[in-house]
Every structure is written in structure tokens, then in C-alpha cells.
Enzyme design. Structure first.
Site, short mmCIF file in Angstrom:
data_model
loop_
_atom_site.label_atom_id
_atom_site.label_comp_id
_atom_site.label_asym_id
_atom_site.label_seq_id
_atom_site.Cartn_x
_atom_site.Cartn_y
_atom_site.Cartn_z
N HIS A 139 0.83 -1.21 0.00
CA HIS A 139 0.00 0.00 0.00
C HIS A 139 0.87 1.25 0.00
CE1 HIS A 139 -3.57 2.41 1.53
NE2 HIS A 139 -2.56 3.16 1.98
N GLU A 140 1.87 1.29 0.87
CA GLU A 140 2.69 2.49 0.97
C GLU A 140 3.57 2.67 -0.27
OE1 GLU A 140 2.06 4.74 3.02
OE2 GLU A 140 0.65 3.48 4.10
N HIS B 133 1.54 4.17 -2.99
CA HIS B 133 1.33 5.62 -2.90
C HIS B 133 2.40 6.37 -3.70
CE1 HIS B 133 -2.12 6.38 -0.46
NE2 HIS B 133 -1.67 5.70 0.59
N TYR C 201 -4.69 14.63 -2.13
CA TYR C 201 -5.07 13.80 -0.99
C TYR C 201 -6.19 14.42 -0.16
CZ TYR C 201 -4.02 10.03 2.33
OH TYR C 201 -4.07 8.90 3.13
N GLU D 88 -6.29 6.60 -1.82
CA GLU D 88 -6.27 5.54 -0.81
C GLU D 88 -6.76 4.21 -1.40
OE1 GLU D 88 -5.39 4.84 2.45
OE2 GLU D 88 -4.13 6.56 2.06
N ASP E 192 -10.36 13.68 8.42
CA ASP E 192 -9.64 12.68 7.62
C ASP E 192 -9.43 13.17 6.19
OD1 ASP E 192 -8.45 10.21 6.88
OD2 ASP E 192 -10.41 9.35 6.36
N HIS F 198 -9.95 7.94 4.04
CA HIS F 198 -9.90 6.54 4.48
C HIS F 198 -11.29 5.95 4.67
CE1 HIS F 198 -5.84 7.91 5.81
NE2 HIS F 198 -5.49 6.68 5.48
#
Length: 354
Positions: A172-173, A176, A187, A196, A269, A274
Site C-alpha cells: 500500500h505504501e 502511494h 489527498y 487511498e 480525515d 480513508h
């Protein structure tokens, strides 16, 4: 209705509302403190733009050979410093430190996924070295991409395990970084939720590819390995059933919607990045399940084509992304193909397009 513009932030895995719940409701002072400190660190990073962070680091060289990852794993030694002390680099033997060796292994697995299924040579498609820092802070309950590298906390040991334990979190990271290089999705609000969601998609596909799982064999959970036994839940997110990943007295209930009818209007958020990511996540799941087989060979290719589509703008919303996936499915598989029809039906099923 137009939304106010929020300042871009680094991309963290852990939703802030979970940490806020722990800080507010946990009866354990140390756990409250860990959550509060993580939130403070994350607020600090929200004041920094990723390009500034990236340019401030002297990046080591990557491999000149396409198909060969170059990894550098650092330890922050429980401090809030980056990148930290270099503890393992490409070709070196295991260190004996689980976090170091997990980061080293999963970065290679993620690199191989992008190279072998999408012919992408690292984050920038030019062999960019993969930098990971572990043991960031004390009981830090997050992982993030900062524009130059991936950073992993150890968790608090009560609610959350170390963040390197989960392949899909590492994937996931890293994803990004790919998303940043290709589309630069802002974002905030729907573009941030797409950001996300795409990271979840590629993180899940990385895990499925590594395990050799078809769509029907996959669990479609994100971050399952993070939750400790005391947590009442299966993972932090479920692509199959958004809103059902956890329901815990301290963490609260998974707030993700699976359909636009339940879209959450919020400025928290970063505009619900998210939370509302559950909707495009579920569309991907529905399409993958309907098509069957290996998801990275069908709908995954279309999502990647769309990420690289020059018409995908930094501020693109769900409708724009859905429309582009339909057009890219037509282009790759044919307008009358099962893939193209199924992808349109998936977006209709979650209420994004009519």
C-alpha cells in the site's frame, strides 16, 4: 458543490479517527499516550509537502538493471528521525530483526509484483531505490509514504502489531509512491479517497500475486496482520464488505460505505479519504469476483492503465475515474468484452455511474 482545498499531506495507512478513538476511550494511559503521540507526529507531517521531503534527502542509486530491486532498510532507533541508520541493503543477509527483514522482504515482493505483472520498474518506472525506515518513534501506530521513502512504526503491541508484518501494508505504501508519480491525486475528498483506494487495490493485488490466489481465494482484507488478539475485528478494511472490518469497544466500528448512497460528507480525515475509499474498493472487488481468475490479469490491468491515463487529473473524482476505467477496458479488451461490461456493471452496482 465545490469543496474547500485542503493542504496536501503525506500518505498514512492508519485512519486518524481510529487513533482519536483510542486516545479518547482507552482506559490504559500508555495506549492513550501512544495514540496521541502518533496523531501529533502525523499532524507535523501534514505541514510538509511530499516534494519538499523528497528533495531534502540524498537518495542512493538504484539498480541499472530493470527487474532488479535495490533496497535500503534503515532504523530510526525508536526516534522520530529519517531516514535513520542504514541496517541492511541489497544483497545482505538477514539481520535477525523482524521489522528490518520483513521490510526488506516485502519491498522485494512488491517490486516483483509491479515488474512481473505491470512491467513497471520500481516506483518511478526507472529503477528508483526502495527506502524503508523501521522502528520509527516509540509505539508509533502508523506507516506512511513521504515522497521519498516508506516509514513503518512498531505499533503499540496491544491493539496493533508492527506495520511491517503485513505485506499489503508495505505494498500500500509503495503504491502511494507510484500513484504520486503517475497521477498526483490530491489527498483530499474524492481524489484522496481514490488515492487511498488505489493503494489498497495494489496492496491487495501484491498479496494475492505473492500467494498465487485467484479473486475467489483472496480474503480481500487490508491490514489483517496488524490487529492484535484483543481487537474485535478481522482487519482495518474489507474490500469485499466495507464497513465490517472491525467493531471494537475502543476502536469503534468500521465506517466505510460500500455504496454512494452512504457516502460520508466530512472534512475530517482530509475529507474522508480513508472512509469513502470503501466505495471504489468495493467496485474493484465486484469486478474482480465477477471476472474470476487472477485479478491482476484483468481488472488490475485496467486500473493501472487508468492510473497512467493522461486524462486522470490530480483532482479527479469517482465518476471521472469510473468513466476512464470503462474506456480503458474497451481499449485493452474490446468494447464488447466481458471485462468491459463487468467493470461498468461494478461501478453501477456501487452507485457511481448510472
Amino acid at each position: 458543490m465545490s469543496k474547500p482545498t485542503l493542504k496536501p499531506t503525506r500518505h498514512g495507512f492508519m485512519p486518524p479517527f481510529i487513533l482519536e478513538r483510542i486516545a479518547a476511550t482507552s482506559s490504559h494511559a500508555q495506549l492513550q499516550g501512544s495514540a496521541q503521540r502518533t496523531l501529533e507526529v502525523d499532524r507535523h507531517f501534514r505541514s510538509q509537502r511530499a516534494p519538499h521531503v523528497a528533495s531534502a534527502m540524498a537518495l542512493p542509486k538504484g539498480s541499472p538493471q530493470p527487474g532488479q530491486a535495490t533496497r535500503y532498510i534503515y532504523s530510526a532507533n525508536y526516534q522520530e528521525v529519517l531516514p535513520g541508520t542504514l541496517v541492511r541493503e541489497e544483497g545482505q543477509d538477514e539481520s535477525g530483526d523482524p521489522a528490518v527483514d520483513e521490510a526488506y522482504r516485502w519491498l522485494e515482493v512488491t517490486y516483483r509484483f509491479f515488474w512481473e505483472t505491470l512491467e513497471r520498474n520500481s516506483i518511478d518506472d526507472q529503477g528508483m531505490p526502495l527506502l524503508g525506515t523501521v522502528h520509527y518513534g516509540r509505539d508509533y501506530e502508523n506507516a506512511f509514504w513521504n515522497g521519498a521513502q516508506m516509514v513503518f512504526g512498531d505499533g503499540d503491541g496491544e491493539f496493533f502489531n508492527r506495520f511491517t508484518a503485513a505485506l499489503d501494508v508495505v505494498g500500500h505504501e509503495l503504491a502511494h509512491g507510484v500513484i504520486e508519480r503517475e497521477a498526483g491525486l490530491i489527498y483530499t475528498y474524492q481524489s484522496g479517497a481514490l488515492n487511498e483506494s488505489l493503494a489498497d487495490v495494489f496492496g491487495s493485488l501484491t498479496k494475492q500475486y505473492h500467494l498465487g490466489q485467484s479473486a475467489t481465494e483472496a480474503d480481500w482484507l487490508i491490514g489483517a496482520e496488524l490487529l492484535m488478539e484483543r481487537v474485535q475485528g478481522r482487519a482495518l478494511r474489507s474490500m469485499a464488505e466495507p464497513g465490517t472490518a472491525y467493531d471494537d469497544p475502543v476502536l469503534g466500528k468500521d465506517p466505510q460505505p460500500a455504496h454512494m448512497d452512504a457516502f460520508v460528507e466530512t472534512e475530517a480525515d482530509n475529507g474522508g479519504v480513508h472512509i469513502n475509499s470503501g466505495i471504489p474498493n468495493h467496485a474493484f472487488y465486484l469486478a474482480a469476483m465477477a471476472l474470476g481468475g487472477y485479478a491482476w490479469e484483468s481488472v488490475g490491468l485496467v486500473w493501472y492503465d487508468t492510473l497512467r491515463d493522461s486524462r486522470l487529473m490530480p483532482e479527479s473524482d469517482f465518476v471521472t475515474f469510473a468513466t476512464l476505467t470503462a474506456e480503458n477496458a474497451d481499449r485493452r479488451f474490446g468494447s464488447a468484452s466481458r471485462e468491459a461490461t463487468t467493470i461498468r456493471e461494478a461501478w453501477q452496482a456501487v452507485g457511481v455511474i448510472a
